[in-house]
Design a protein around this motif. Sequence first.
Motif, PDB file in Angstrom:
ATOM      1  N   GLN A  45      21.542   4.918  -5.927  1.00 22.26           N
ATOM      2  CA  GLN A  45      22.971   4.983  -5.627  1.00 22.26           C
ATOM      3  C   GLN A  45      23.615   3.664  -6.036  1.00 22.26           C
ATOM      4  OE1 GLN A  45      23.725   5.922  -1.516  1.00 22.26           O
ATOM      5  NE2 GLN A  45      22.262   7.593  -1.493  1.00 22.26           N
ATOM      6  N   LYS A  46      24.856   3.748  -6.492  1.00 22.80           N
ATOM      7  CA  LYS A  46      25.580   2.528  -6.863  1.00 22.80           C
ATOM      8  C   LYS A  46      26.125   1.824  -5.632  1.00 22.80           C
ATOM      9  CE  LYS A  46      26.904   4.035 -11.443  1.00 22.80           C
ATOM     10  NZ  LYS A  46      28.000   4.329 -12.369  1.00 22.80           N
ATOM     11  N   GLU A  47      26.411   2.598  -4.588  1.00 26.38           N
ATOM     12  CA  GLU A  47      26.974   2.043  -3.349  1.00 26.38           C
ATOM     13  C   GLU A  47      26.288   2.682  -2.148  1.00 26.38           C
ATOM     14  OE1 GLU A  47      31.548   1.387  -4.934  1.00 26.38           O
ATOM     15  OE2 GLU A  47      31.136   3.005  -3.528  1.00 26.38           O
ATOM     16  N   ILE A  48      26.373   1.983  -1.035  1.00 28.87           N
ATOM     17  CA  ILE A  48      25.871   2.509   0.236  1.00 28.87           C
ATOM     18  C   ILE A  48      27.085   2.765   1.116  1.00 28.87           C
ATOM     19  CG2 ILE A  48      24.420   2.033   2.261  1.00 28.87           C
ATOM     20  CD1 ILE A  48      22.814   2.273  -0.353  1.00 28.87           C
ATOM     21  N   LEU A  49      27.147   3.955   1.707  1.00 30.93           N
ATOM     22  CA  LEU A  49      28.277   4.365   2.551  1.00 30.93           C
ATOM     23  C   LEU A  49      29.608   4.241   1.789  1.00 30.93           C
ATOM     24  CD1 LEU A  49      27.354   2.679   5.965  1.00 30.93           C
ATOM     25  CD2 LEU A  49      26.734   4.960   5.141  1.00 30.93           C
ATOM     26  N   ASN A  93       0.802  -1.225   0.000  1.00 31.82           N
ATOM     27  CA  ASN A  93       0.000   0.000   0.000  1.00 31.82           C
ATOM     28  C   ASN A  93       0.838   1.279   0.000  1.00 31.82           C
ATOM     29  OD1 ASN A  93      -2.278  -1.623   0.139  1.00 31.82           O
ATOM     30  ND2 ASN A  93      -2.259  -1.631   2.369  1.00 31.82           N
ATOM     31  N   ILE A  94       2.146   1.146   0.118  1.00 35.92           N
ATOM     32  CA  ILE A  94       3.000   2.333   0.180  1.00 35.92           C
ATOM     33  C   ILE A  94       3.444   2.712  -1.220  1.00 35.92           C
ATOM     34  CG2 ILE A  94       5.133   3.315   1.105  1.00 35.92           C
ATOM     35  CD1 ILE A  94       4.929   1.189   3.325  1.00 35.92           C
ATOM     36  N   PRO A  95       3.154   3.924  -1.624  1.00 36.68           N
ATOM     37  CA  PRO A  95       3.581   4.349  -2.967  1.00 36.68           C
ATOM     38  C   PRO A  95       5.112   4.362  -3.076  1.00 36.68           C
ATOM     39  CG  PRO A  95       2.099   5.973  -1.951  1.00 36.68           C
ATOM     40  CD  PRO A  95       2.421   4.951  -0.911  1.00 36.68           C
ATOM     41  N   ALA A  96       5.617   3.991  -4.245  1.00 32.79           N
ATOM     42  CA  ALA A  96       7.066   3.953  -4.479  1.00 32.79           C
ATOM     43  C   ALA A  96       7.694   5.315  -4.210  1.00 32.79           C
ATOM     44  CB  ALA A  96       7.355   3.510  -5.908  1.00 32.79           C
ATOM     45  N   LYS A  97       6.965   6.373  -4.497  1.00 32.48           N
ATOM     46  CA  LYS A  97       7.483   7.736  -4.281  1.00 32.48           C
ATOM     47  C   LYS A  97       7.814   7.962  -2.805  1.00 32.48           C
ATOM     48  CE  LYS A  97       6.370  12.397  -5.774  1.00 32.48           C
ATOM     49  NZ  LYS A  97       5.362  13.252  -6.423  1.00 32.48           N
ATOM     50  N   LYS A  98       6.962   7.463  -1.932  1.00 34.96           N
ATOM     51  CA  LYS A  98       7.204   7.601  -0.483  1.00 34.96           C
ATOM     52  C   LYS A  98       8.430   6.804  -0.062  1.00 34.96           C
ATOM     53  CE  LYS A  98       3.590   9.374   1.993  1.00 34.96           C
ATOM     54  NZ  LYS A  98       3.502  10.181   3.096  1.00 34.96           N
ATOM     55  N   LEU A  99       8.551   5.578  -0.580  1.00 32.42           N
ATOM     56  CA  LEU A  99       9.715   4.754  -0.260  1.00 32.42           C
ATOM     57  C   LEU A  99      10.990   5.467  -0.691  1.00 32.42           C
ATOM     58  CD1 LEU A  99       8.674   1.126  -1.205  1.00 32.42           C
ATOM     59  CD2 LEU A  99       9.376   1.923   1.034  1.00 32.42           C
ATOM     60  N   ASN A 100      11.001   5.952  -1.911  1.00 31.71           N
ATOM     61  CA  ASN A 100      12.181   6.640  -2.436  1.00 31.71           C
ATOM     62  C   ASN A 100      12.536   7.849  -1.580  1.00 31.71           C
ATOM     63  OD1 ASN A 100      12.128   4.771  -4.455  1.00 31.71           O
ATOM     64  ND2 ASN A 100      11.439   6.171  -6.041  1.00 31.71           N
ATOM     65  N   LYS A 101      11.536   8.540  -1.086  1.00 28.89           N
ATOM     66  CA  LYS A 101      11.758   9.731  -0.259  1.00 28.89           C
ATOM     67  C   LYS A 101      12.401   9.377   1.083  1.00 28.89           C
ATOM     68  CE  LYS A 101       9.168  13.370   2.032  1.00 28.89           C
ATOM     69  NZ  LYS A 101       7.839  13.721   2.507  1.00 28.89           N
ATOM     70  N   ASN A 102      12.032   8.250   1.679  1.00 30.76           N
ATOM     71  CA  ASN A 102      12.520   7.885   3.009  1.00 30.76           C
ATOM     72  C   ASN A 102      13.873   7.178   3.012  1.00 30.76           C
ATOM     73  OD1 ASN A 102      10.305   8.976   4.297  1.00 30.76           O
ATOM     74  ND2 ASN A 102       9.156   7.079   4.295  1.00 30.76           N
ATOM     75  N   VAL A 103      14.246   6.596   1.894  1.00 27.00           N
ATOM     76  CA  VAL A 103      15.485   5.822   1.836  1.00 27.00           C
ATOM     77  C   VAL A 103      16.727   6.648   2.159  1.00 27.00           C
ATOM     78  CG1 VAL A 103      17.012   4.538   0.285  1.00 27.00           C
ATOM     79  CG2 VAL A 103      14.603   3.961   0.417  1.00 27.00           C
ATOM     80  N   PRO A 104      16.926   7.821   1.543  1.00 27.10           N
ATOM     81  CA  PRO A 104      18.141   8.584   1.879  1.00 27.10           C
ATOM     82  C   PRO A 104      18.239   8.928   3.369  1.00 27.10           C
ATOM     83  CG  PRO A 104      17.137   9.453  -0.106  1.00 27.10           C
ATOM     84  CD  PRO A 104      16.166   8.458   0.472  1.00 27.10           C
ATOM     85  N   GLY A 105      17.125   9.209   3.995  1.00 29.87           N
ATOM     86  CA  GLY A 105      17.126   9.509   5.426  1.00 29.87           C
ATOM     87  C   GLY A 105      17.523   8.306   6.258  1.00 29.87           C
ATOM     88  N   PHE A 106      17.041   7.141   5.855  1.00 33.33           N
ATOM     89  CA  PHE A 106      17.401   5.911   6.552  1.00 33.33           C
ATOM     90  C   PHE A 106      18.899   5.644   6.422  1.00 33.33           C
ATOM     91  CE2 PHE A 106      18.112   1.280   6.411  1.00 33.33           C
ATOM     92  CZ  PHE A 106      17.634   0.924   7.661  1.00 33.33           C
ATOM     93  N   ILE A 107      19.435   5.787   5.218  1.00 35.93           N
ATOM     94  CA  ILE A 107      20.864   5.572   4.993  1.00 35.93           C
ATOM     95  C   ILE A 107      21.679   6.579   5.804  1.00 35.93           C
ATOM     96  CG2 ILE A 107      22.728   5.671   3.276  1.00 35.93           C
ATOM     97  CD1 ILE A 107      20.604   4.691   1.207  1.00 35.93           C
ATOM     98  N   GLU A 108      21.259   7.819   5.801  1.00 35.36           N
ATOM     99  CA  GLU A 108      21.979   8.859   6.547  1.00 35.36           C
ATOM    100  C   GLU A 108      21.930   8.580   8.048  1.00 35.36           C
ATOM    101  OE1 GLU A 108      24.421  11.919   7.305  1.00 35.36           O
ATOM    102  OE2 GLU A 108      23.965  11.132   5.320  1.00 35.36           O
ATOM    103  N   LEU A 109      20.802   8.129   8.539  1.00 36.01           N
ATOM    104  CA  LEU A 109      20.678   7.790   9.963  1.00 36.01           C
ATOM    105  C   LEU A 109      21.654   6.671  10.334  1.00 36.01           C
ATOM    106  CD1 LEU A 109      19.152   8.005  12.702  1.00 36.01           C
ATOM    107  CD2 LEU A 109      17.586   6.274  11.803  1.00 36.01           C
ATOM    108  N   LYS A 110      21.722   5.629   9.507  1.00 35.84           N
ATOM    109  CA  LYS A 110      22.656   4.528   9.774  1.00 35.84           C
ATOM    110  C   LYS A 110      24.098   5.028   9.700  1.00 35.84           C
ATOM    111  CE  LYS A 110      19.893   1.253  10.600  1.00 35.84           C
ATOM    112  NZ  LYS A 110      19.848   0.684  11.934  1.00 35.84           N
ATOM    113  N   LYS A 111      24.399   5.860   8.727  1.00 40.19           N
ATOM    114  CA  LYS A 111      25.751   6.415   8.576  1.00 40.19           C
ATOM    115  C   LYS A 111      26.124   7.214   9.819  1.00 40.19           C
ATOM    116  CE  LYS A 111      28.330   9.756   5.833  1.00 40.19           C
ATOM    117  NZ  LYS A 111      28.236  10.719   4.729  1.00 40.19           N
ATOM    118  N   GLN A 112      25.231   8.101  10.252  1.00 37.17           N
ATOM    119  CA  GLN A 112      25.513   8.943  11.417  1.00 37.17           C
ATOM    120  C   GLN A 112      25.653   8.101  12.679  1.00 37.17           C
ATOM    121  OE1 GLN A 112      26.243  12.238  10.885  1.00 37.17           O
ATOM    122  NE2 GLN A 112      27.081  11.927  12.915  1.00 37.17           N
ATOM    123  N   THR A 113      24.827   7.084  12.804  1.00 30.17           N
ATOM    124  CA  THR A 113      24.917   6.187  13.962  1.00 30.17           C
ATOM    125  C   THR A 113      26.281   5.510  14.003  1.00 30.17           C
ATOM    126  OG1 THR A 113      22.536   5.796  13.902  1.00 30.17           O
ATOM    127  CG2 THR A 113      23.863   4.192  15.095  1.00 30.17           C
TER     128      THR A 113
END
Length: 167
Positions: free
Chosen positions: A98-102, A41-61
Amino acid sequence: YNEYIKYREKKEIARFLRALPEIDKKGIIIDDDYILKNIKNIPAKKLNKNVPGFIELKKQTLLDLNKLQVTNPRIHENRTHIKQLYYLYDHLTELSCQKEILKMKKEKMREIEQMIGSWHDLVNSGPLLKAFFQTKGFKKNNKYKTLKKNLFADRKKKLNEITGVLI
């Protein structure tokens, strides 16, 4: 073992998905079936929007963890975050374009996670060795002391390797 890995991967994906407002219900333990059912039920646009924040949160952690003194729990916590990113790697790269994460290829991330896992096994080997000797009624002889000494030497060596590669 393969079933366990699949189960863990599903759990790690569920953790990521709980960060999405449509799925998360604060303070309630949500089972994976509920989460997986609602993904559609989650639109792909919403997923795409939240992914960079999730990656950044993990990076900062990870960066914050590595500013602190190196301890067994902190190294294990590093492994947990790296493992989450590894399990989600293909999804995250696709959704974030992105081609790579972190700045890491998937294989390198796995290598680091495995290295930390090997270290963790060595950390647990000492107490397991002691417990084994106690349950078998063995006396701690020279062979035991040599084995224990070698375990601690290997652990220290692996810790030095890990400290050099942590993000």
